[in-house]
Design a protein around this motif. Structure first.
Motif, PDB file in Angstrom:
ATOM      1  N   SER A  42     -14.575 104.097   4.676  1.00  0.00           N
ATOM      2  CA  SER A  42     -14.772 103.082   4.950  1.00  0.00           C
ATOM      3  C   SER A  42     -13.824 102.788   6.305  1.00  0.00           C
ATOM      4  CB  SER A  42     -15.795 102.549   3.869  1.00  0.00           C
ATOM      5  OG  SER A  42     -16.537 103.176   3.164  1.00  0.00           O
ATOM      6  N   ALA A  43     -14.633 102.423   7.149  1.00  0.00           N
ATOM      7  CA  ALA A  43     -14.381 101.214   8.065  1.00  0.00           C
ATOM      8  C   ALA A  43     -15.559  99.605   7.985  1.00  0.00           C
ATOM      9  CB  ALA A  43     -13.816 102.166   9.680  1.00  0.00           C
ATOM     10  N   GLN A  44     -14.189  99.273   9.043  1.00  0.00           N
ATOM     11  CA  GLN A  44     -15.019  97.989   9.154  1.00  0.00           C
ATOM     12  C   GLN A  44     -14.812  97.499  10.622  1.00  0.00           C
ATOM     13  OE1 GLN A  44     -14.455  94.509   6.166  1.00  0.00           O
ATOM     14  NE2 GLN A  44     -16.611  95.568   5.134  1.00  0.00           N
ATOM     15  N   VAL A  45     -16.229  97.256  11.004  1.00  0.00           N
ATOM     16  CA  VAL A  45     -15.922  96.311  12.511  1.00  0.00           C
ATOM     17  C   VAL A  45     -16.098  95.120  12.341  1.00  0.00           C
ATOM     18  CG1 VAL A  45     -16.868  96.841  14.120  1.00  0.00           C
ATOM     19  CG2 VAL A  45     -16.621  98.645  13.176  1.00  0.00           C
ATOM     20  N   PHE A  46     -15.968  94.249  13.044  1.00  0.00           N
ATOM     21  CA  PHE A  46     -16.615  92.236  13.517  1.00  0.00           C
ATOM     22  C   PHE A  46     -17.022  92.244  14.756  1.00  0.00           C
ATOM     23  CE2 PHE A  46     -15.253  88.411  14.559  1.00  0.00           C
ATOM     24  CZ  PHE A  46     -15.598  87.702  13.735  1.00  0.00           C
ATOM     25  N   VAL A  47     -18.332  91.917  14.661  1.00  0.00           N
ATOM     26  CA  VAL A  47     -18.714  91.309  16.223  1.00  0.00           C
ATOM     27  C   VAL A  47     -18.611  89.894  16.286  1.00  0.00           C
ATOM     28  CG1 VAL A  47     -20.799  91.705  16.298  1.00  0.00           C
ATOM     29  CG2 VAL A  47     -20.291  93.364  14.800  1.00  0.00           C
ATOM     30  N   GLN A 152     -20.971  90.187  26.557  1.00  0.00           N
ATOM     31  CA  GLN A 152     -20.722  88.877  25.871  1.00  0.00           C
ATOM     32  C   GLN A 152     -20.234  89.348  24.653  1.00  0.00           C
ATOM     33  OE1 GLN A 152     -20.466  85.500  26.956  1.00  0.00           O
ATOM     34  NE2 GLN A 152     -20.909  86.522  28.902  1.00  0.00           N
ATOM     35  N   VAL A 153     -20.331  90.172  23.931  1.00  0.00           N
ATOM     36  CA  VAL A 153     -20.538  91.195  22.797  1.00  0.00           C
ATOM     37  C   VAL A 153     -18.887  92.146  22.381  1.00  0.00           C
ATOM     38  CG1 VAL A 153     -20.781  91.213  20.900  1.00  0.00           C
ATOM     39  CG2 VAL A 153     -22.884  90.377  22.339  1.00  0.00           C
ATOM     40  N   LYS A 154     -18.355  91.558  21.209  1.00  0.00           N
ATOM     41  CA  LYS A 154     -16.895  92.425  21.536  1.00  0.00           C
ATOM     42  C   LYS A 154     -17.125  92.516  19.748  1.00  0.00           C
ATOM     43  CE  LYS A 154     -12.576  91.839  21.168  1.00  0.00           C
ATOM     44  NZ  LYS A 154     -10.962  91.303  21.996  1.00  0.00           N
ATOM     45  N   LEU A 155     -16.835  93.767  19.724  1.00  0.00           N
ATOM     46  CA  LEU A 155     -16.521  94.484  18.891  1.00  0.00           C
ATOM     47  C   LEU A 155     -15.239  95.595  18.421  1.00  0.00           C
ATOM     48  CD1 LEU A 155     -19.451  95.042  19.049  1.00  0.00           C
ATOM     49  CD2 LEU A 155     -19.083  97.182  17.969  1.00  0.00           C
ATOM     50  N   THR A 156     -14.427  94.527  17.522  1.00  0.00           N
ATOM     51  CA  THR A 156     -13.244  94.831  16.423  1.00  0.00           C
ATOM     52  C   THR A 156     -12.611  95.111  15.413  1.00  0.00           C
ATOM     53  OG1 THR A 156     -12.957  92.642  17.675  1.00  0.00           O
ATOM     54  CG2 THR A 156     -11.041  93.478  16.657  1.00  0.00           C
TER      55      THR A 156
END
Length: 470
Positions: A42-47, A152-156
């Protein structure tokens, strides 16, 4: 059914329950062994979103981000995200195939997306999860960008998927526990179903559900009964002999102070042990000093003479047609007061003979001369002989073979007696198991030879010499 009924069912069907439980465990074990191990990474992405510095802008930005998170999680299993991953990792599958092994969840009230990938190869599972998180970031960046304006949105990616060290499936302990539970459930269900579908008489409670008449006694099954039918005489200290003495005692209490003591021993169907019951009961009554006669009124398949070791050429039929006198037909058995009247020749009209005026006169005479008169009669359902004779005598004792007689058969037999107004003294259960939930009688409580001696001294000459009277 009450709780005790379920307990009895489990005690009866415990073998079936155990077998089904073992089958469940075995099936779960085989399934676990044959299943290919599956690894999950599993990996996690922050929005995040770009917003102004005011509080209102921050609140609006947070709400907007949470709404976007659900949309982005839905994009994870779409071809636009998966195809780049397949190309980069050189996977030999389609986007639809890869989508089946990928999941994306967005925890409530967060702006995180958790991307999980499952594979038989742990390295591939980690690579797919990381590749999807990177591809999702690129796709969202491209979608949210409009013209010259940046998104305007960024995924990290805040958590990179690591190679799992242990498979998530099969989980052997859980599978075995589940197999055990399912096996137990199926076993209990099968035991209850078998009990519901089983229409045979098993215990005294089954009999009492059909008739309020008392249970006079219970005789355990004996595989050697055909070789030694007179168990009270042949083995007076045995549990079965004591069971017949218990039957004798109960019969004395049932009929205490009510005039003539003549009983028709019958059953619903054949081969339930009525002839051996009548013979042993007669011997038990004789051992107490009573003057007893047992009459073989089964004019179709007589057995009493054979059981008692007597000549049966002359008997009841000869008396009824006036071809012989009582002194010529009745035989004394042993040295006590036990007498036997065999059936004699098998007539073509047994029912008519048993219901004749001559039979009425004979019954009255026997009741005057003997303390107890026992008639061994044919079963109730095939023929009417026993019902006709019971009307003339004092009443009937119905022998019921446990595990053989069906409830419907016993109910029909009881109805037959009720229809002709016959008194039903009670039931005698035969062929009962010596152990288990349906075991019946004094031996269930641990009594044995100590209490089986009340008649031994009376019948010390255990092998009586038999001779014909008159």
């Amino acid at each position: 059914m009450e709780l005790r009924d379920y307990i009895r069912i489990l005690r009866t069907g415990w073998v079936l329950v155990v077998v089904m439980a073992l089958i469940g465990v075995a099936a779960a074990s085989v399934f676990s062994i044959l299943s290919k191990p599956q690894f999950k990474a599993s990996a996690q992405v922050f929005v995040s979103t770009q917003s102004g510095g005011t509080v209102q802008d921050l609140v609006q930005g947070s709400t907007f981000t949470q709404q976007r998170v659900k949309t982005y999680a839905g994009l994870v299993t779409t071809p636009i995200v998966l195809l780049p991953v397949i190309s980069n990792l050189h996977l030999s599958m389609t986007a639809d195939d890869l989508a089946k092994s990928v999941t994306a969840t967005a925890p409530l009230n967060t702006t995180l997306i958790e991307i999980s990938a499952t594979s038989t190869d742990p390295v591939q599972a980690a690579n797919v999860a990381n590749g999807i998180s990177e591809s999702l970031t690129n796709v969202v960046q491209n979608i949210e960008s409009t013209g010259t304006q940046s998104a305007q949105v960024k995924l990290t990616r805040v958590q990179e998927a690591e190679v799992p060290s242990a498979p998530v499936t099969p989980n052997v302990p859980i599978n075995v526990a589940l197999g055990l539970f399912v096996g137990l459930a199926l076993g209990i269900g099968a035991a209850v179903l078998r009990h519901v579908l089983d229409n045979r008489i098993r215990s005294d409670s089954d009999v009492q559900a059909i008739s309020p008449a008392p249970i006079l006694g219970g005789i355990t099954y004996d595989a050697k009964a055909s070789k030694r039918p007179l168990i009270v005489q042949d083995d007076p200290r045995s549990p079965r002999a004591e069971a017949f003495r218990t039957l004798r005692t109960n019969l004395q209490f049932v009929d205490a102070g009510e005039g003539a003591r003549s009983f028709v021993v019958t059953s619903a169907i054949e081969s339930e042990g009525k002839s051996s019951t009548a013979s042993n009961l007669a011997i038990a009554l004789d051992n107490l000093g009573h003057k007893v006669i047992v009459v073989d009124a089964d004019l179709r398949r007589p057995k009493i003479a054979t059981y008692m070791g007597l000549e049966g050429a002359v008997g009841l039929t000869d008396l009824l047609i006036g071809r012989a006198d009582m002194e010529d037909a009745i035989q004394q058995w042993g040295r006590g007061n036990l007498h036997v009247l065999p059936a004699g020749s098998v007539p073509p009209n047994p029912s008519e003979l048993l219901g004749s005026a001559a039979m009425h006169s004979l019954v009255a005479r026997l009741e005057n001369e003997f303390d107890y008169v026992l008639f061994d009669a044919p079963p109730l359902l095939p023929v009417t002989d026993a019902a006709v004779l019971s009307k003339t005598a004092g009443g009937a004792i119905v022998v019921v073979a446990a595990g053989r007689t069906h409830r419907s058969q016993l109910s029909a037999a009881v109805t037959t007696l009720e229809n002709v107004g016959v008194r039903l003294f009670g039931f005698v259960l035969t062929m009962l198991p010596a152990q288990g939930p349906h075991a019946y009688g004094y031996q269930t409580y641990g009594y044995g030879p100590v209490y089986a001696q009340d008649d031994v001294t009376v019948g010390k000459d255990s092998r009586r010499m038999m001779h014909r009277r008159g």
